[in-house]
Design a protein around this motif. Structure first.
Motif, PDB file in Angstrom:
ATOM      1  N   ASN A 184     -31.587 -17.915  -4.293  1.00 35.95           N
ATOM      2  CA  ASN A 184     -30.223 -18.183  -4.764  1.00 35.95           C
ATOM      3  C   ASN A 184     -29.361 -18.789  -3.665  1.00 35.95           C
ATOM      4  OD1 ASN A 184     -30.733 -17.244  -7.329  1.00 35.95           O
ATOM      5  ND2 ASN A 184     -29.876 -15.218  -6.970  1.00 35.95           N
ATOM      6  N   SER A 185     -29.479 -18.263  -2.460  1.00 34.40           N
ATOM      7  CA  SER A 185     -28.702 -18.786  -1.335  1.00 34.40           C
ATOM      8  C   SER A 185     -29.089 -20.231  -1.032  1.00 34.40           C
ATOM      9  CB  SER A 185     -28.917 -17.905  -0.108  1.00 34.40           C
ATOM     10  OG  SER A 185     -28.222 -18.423   0.995  1.00 34.40           O
ATOM     11  N   ASN A 186     -30.384 -20.503  -1.051  1.00 34.76           N
ATOM     12  CA  ASN A 186     -30.841 -21.875  -0.790  1.00 34.76           C
ATOM     13  C   ASN A 186     -30.371 -22.845  -1.858  1.00 34.76           C
ATOM     14  OD1 ASN A 186     -32.133 -21.165   1.571  1.00 34.76           O
ATOM     15  ND2 ASN A 186     -34.110 -20.865   0.604  1.00 34.76           N
ATOM     16  N   LYS A 187     -30.422 -22.404  -3.119  1.00 38.60           N
ATOM     17  CA  LYS A 187     -29.957 -23.271  -4.211  1.00 38.60           C
ATOM     18  C   LYS A 187     -28.474 -23.598  -4.056  1.00 38.60           C
ATOM     19  CE  LYS A 187     -33.168 -21.959  -7.867  1.00 38.60           C
ATOM     20  NZ  LYS A 187     -33.292 -21.281  -9.174  1.00 38.60           N
ATOM     21  N   MET A 188     -27.672 -22.593  -3.710  1.00 36.90           N
ATOM     22  CA  MET A 188     -26.235 -22.833  -3.527  1.00 36.90           C
ATOM     23  C   MET A 188     -25.997 -23.781  -2.360  1.00 36.90           C
ATOM     24  SD  MET A 188     -24.271 -21.552  -5.810  1.00 36.90           S
ATOM     25  CE  MET A 188     -22.629 -21.438  -5.142  1.00 36.90           C
ATOM     26  N   SER A 189     -26.743 -23.615  -1.287  1.00 32.68           N
ATOM     27  CA  SER A 189     -26.590 -24.507  -0.134  1.00 32.68           C
ATOM     28  C   SER A 189     -26.927 -25.944  -0.511  1.00 32.68           C
ATOM     29  CB  SER A 189     -27.485 -24.048   1.015  1.00 32.68           C
ATOM     30  OG  SER A 189     -27.071 -22.802   1.489  1.00 32.68           O
ATOM     31  N   LYS A 190     -27.956 -26.113  -1.316  1.00 34.88           N
ATOM     32  CA  LYS A 190     -28.365 -27.456  -1.729  1.00 34.88           C
ATOM     33  C   LYS A 190     -27.353 -28.107  -2.671  1.00 34.88           C
ATOM     34  CE  LYS A 190     -33.244 -26.625  -1.062  1.00 34.88           C
ATOM     35  NZ  LYS A 190     -34.544 -26.383  -1.712  1.00 34.88           N
TER      36      LYS A 190
ATOM     37  N   VAL B 115     -21.732 -32.354  -4.298  1.00 34.85           N
ATOM     38  CA  VAL B 115     -20.281 -32.216  -4.392  1.00 34.85           C
ATOM     39  C   VAL B 115     -19.552 -33.295  -3.601  1.00 34.85           C
ATOM     40  CG1 VAL B 115     -18.365 -30.652  -3.941  1.00 34.85           C
ATOM     41  CG2 VAL B 115     -20.527 -29.746  -4.728  1.00 34.85           C
ATOM     42  N   ASN B 116     -18.517 -33.864  -4.228  1.00 32.80           N
ATOM     43  CA  ASN B 116     -17.661 -34.845  -3.566  1.00 32.80           C
ATOM     44  C   ASN B 116     -16.337 -34.238  -3.117  1.00 32.80           C
ATOM     45  OD1 ASN B 116     -19.523 -36.915  -4.044  1.00 32.80           O
ATOM     46  ND2 ASN B 116     -18.676 -37.307  -6.059  1.00 32.80           N
ATOM     47  N   ASP B 117     -15.920 -33.178  -3.763  1.00 32.46           N
ATOM     48  CA  ASP B 117     -14.636 -32.534  -3.506  1.00 32.46           C
ATOM     49  C   ASP B 117     -14.773 -31.539  -2.346  1.00 32.46           C
ATOM     50  OD1 ASP B 117     -11.874 -31.915  -4.242  1.00 32.46           O
ATOM     51  OD2 ASP B 117     -12.673 -29.990  -4.945  1.00 32.46           O
ATOM     52  N   THR B 118     -13.916 -31.667  -1.323  1.00 35.70           N
ATOM     53  CA  THR B 118     -14.040 -30.817  -0.132  1.00 35.70           C
ATOM     54  C   THR B 118     -13.717 -29.352  -0.430  1.00 35.70           C
ATOM     55  OG1 THR B 118     -11.787 -31.395   0.541  1.00 35.70           O
ATOM     56  CG2 THR B 118     -13.591 -32.653   1.523  1.00 35.70           C
ATOM     57  N   GLU B 119     -12.738 -29.090  -1.295  1.00 34.26           N
ATOM     58  CA  GLU B 119     -12.397 -27.706  -1.644  1.00 34.26           C
ATOM     59  C   GLU B 119     -13.553 -27.034  -2.376  1.00 34.26           C
ATOM     60  OE1 GLU B 119      -9.296 -25.235  -4.473  1.00 34.26           O
ATOM     61  OE2 GLU B 119      -8.833 -27.311  -3.963  1.00 34.26           O
ATOM     62  N   LEU B 120     -14.140 -27.745  -3.312  1.00 30.43           N
ATOM     63  CA  LEU B 120     -15.276 -27.227  -4.067  1.00 30.43           C
ATOM     64  C   LEU B 120     -16.479 -27.003  -3.151  1.00 30.43           C
ATOM     65  CD1 LEU B 120     -16.432 -26.490  -6.833  1.00 30.43           C
ATOM     66  CD2 LEU B 120     -16.971 -28.905  -7.170  1.00 30.43           C
TER      67      LEU B 120
ATOM     68  N   ARG C 120     -20.298 -35.407 -11.951  1.00 29.72           N
ATOM     69  CA  ARG C 120     -20.584 -36.282 -10.798  1.00 29.72           C
ATOM     70  C   ARG C 120     -20.002 -35.747  -9.501  1.00 29.72           C
ATOM     71  NH1 ARG C 120     -20.069 -42.142 -13.692  1.00 29.72           N
ATOM     72  NH2 ARG C 120     -21.724 -41.732 -15.171  1.00 29.72           N
ATOM     73  N   GLY C 121     -20.124 -34.436  -9.327  1.00 25.89           N
ATOM     74  CA  GLY C 121     -19.719 -33.807  -8.075  1.00 25.89           C
ATOM     75  C   GLY C 121     -18.237 -33.531  -7.941  1.00 25.89           C
ATOM     76  N   ARG C 122     -17.506 -33.739  -9.013  1.00 26.79           N
ATOM     77  CA  ARG C 122     -16.070 -33.494  -8.967  1.00 26.79           C
ATOM     78  C   ARG C 122     -15.745 -32.122  -9.529  1.00 26.79           C
ATOM     79  NH1 ARG C 122     -15.884 -38.581 -11.688  1.00 26.79           N
ATOM     80  NH2 ARG C 122     -16.151 -40.211 -10.155  1.00 26.79           N
ATOM     81  N   LYS C 123     -14.625 -31.601  -9.077  1.00 30.30           N
ATOM     82  CA  LYS C 123     -14.148 -30.311  -9.567  1.00 30.30           C
ATOM     83  C   LYS C 123     -13.672 -30.462 -11.002  1.00 30.30           C
ATOM     84  CE  LYS C 123     -11.375 -26.510  -7.970  1.00 30.30           C
ATOM     85  NZ  LYS C 123     -10.651 -25.976  -6.854  1.00 30.30           N
ATOM     86  N   SER C 124     -14.051 -29.495 -11.843  1.00 30.39           N
ATOM     87  CA  SER C 124     -13.617 -29.506 -13.238  1.00 30.39           C
ATOM     88  C   SER C 124     -13.386 -28.065 -13.679  1.00 30.39           C
ATOM     89  CB  SER C 124     -14.674 -30.172 -14.123  1.00 30.39           C
ATOM     90  OG  SER C 124     -15.841 -29.377 -14.184  1.00 30.39           O
ATOM     91  N   ALA C 125     -12.892 -27.905 -14.884  1.00 27.12           N
ATOM     92  CA  ALA C 125     -12.656 -26.559 -15.415  1.00 27.12           C
ATOM     93  C   ALA C 125     -13.970 -25.797 -15.546  1.00 27.12           C
ATOM     94  CB  ALA C 125     -11.964 -26.652 -16.772  1.00 27.12           C
ATOM     95  N   LYS C 126     -15.029 -26.493 -15.930  1.00 22.91           N
ATOM     96  CA  LYS C 126     -16.329 -25.835 -16.093  1.00 22.91           C
ATOM     97  C   LYS C 126     -16.919 -25.407 -14.752  1.00 22.91           C
ATOM     98  CE  LYS C 126     -17.712 -27.671 -20.510  1.00 22.91           C
ATOM     99  NZ  LYS C 126     -18.798 -28.242 -21.291  1.00 22.91           N
ATOM    100  N   THR C 127     -16.754 -26.232 -13.718  1.00 23.98           N
ATOM    101  CA  THR C 127     -17.267 -25.825 -12.404  1.00 23.98           C
ATOM    102  C   THR C 127     -16.484 -24.631 -11.880  1.00 23.98           C
ATOM    103  OG1 THR C 127     -15.889 -27.466 -11.254  1.00 23.98           O
ATOM    104  CG2 THR C 127     -18.154 -28.103 -11.758  1.00 23.98           C
TER     105      THR C 127
END
Length: 105
Positions: free
Chosen positions: A22-28, A33-38, A82-89
């Protein structure tokens, strides 16, 4: 008695493997992601996942499996947005955090 220890050891090993996965998947996911906050949110969760304590009961591993499912949902949502922050993310990240809070120590 020996049988119970063997079962507990297998459960702990499986839990440890699932935590690492799980940790590796999150790191990958940070690569998508394009958004720095996300990206920083995902990195923080990956760090929290990295230092989770493995569980010794089979029923407690369900939380780790649920976290893995949410990570997969987040991956597909990031791909769609496409790597952007959204309500679903944001929802997926919130669900992962809630699962981390509900996870037994």
């Amino acid at each position: 008695m020996f049988f119970k220890r063997n079962t507990t050891a297998k459960t702990v090993a499986a839990s440890r493997d699932l935590i690492r996965e799980n940790s590796n998947k999150m790191s990958k996911l940070t690569m998508l992601v394009n958004d720095t906050e996300l990206k920083s949110q995902i990195e923080d969760i990956a760090e929290k996942l990295k230092y989770l304590k493995p569980v010794s009961k089979d029923e407690d591993t369900e939380e780790d499996k649920s976290i893995a499912e949410e990570i997969e949902k987040l991956k597909s949502e990031l791909t769609i947005s496409r790597g952007r922050k959204s309500a679903k993310t944001d929802e997926s990240i919130s669900r992962i955090l809630l699962l981390l809070v509900d996870r037994p120590d």
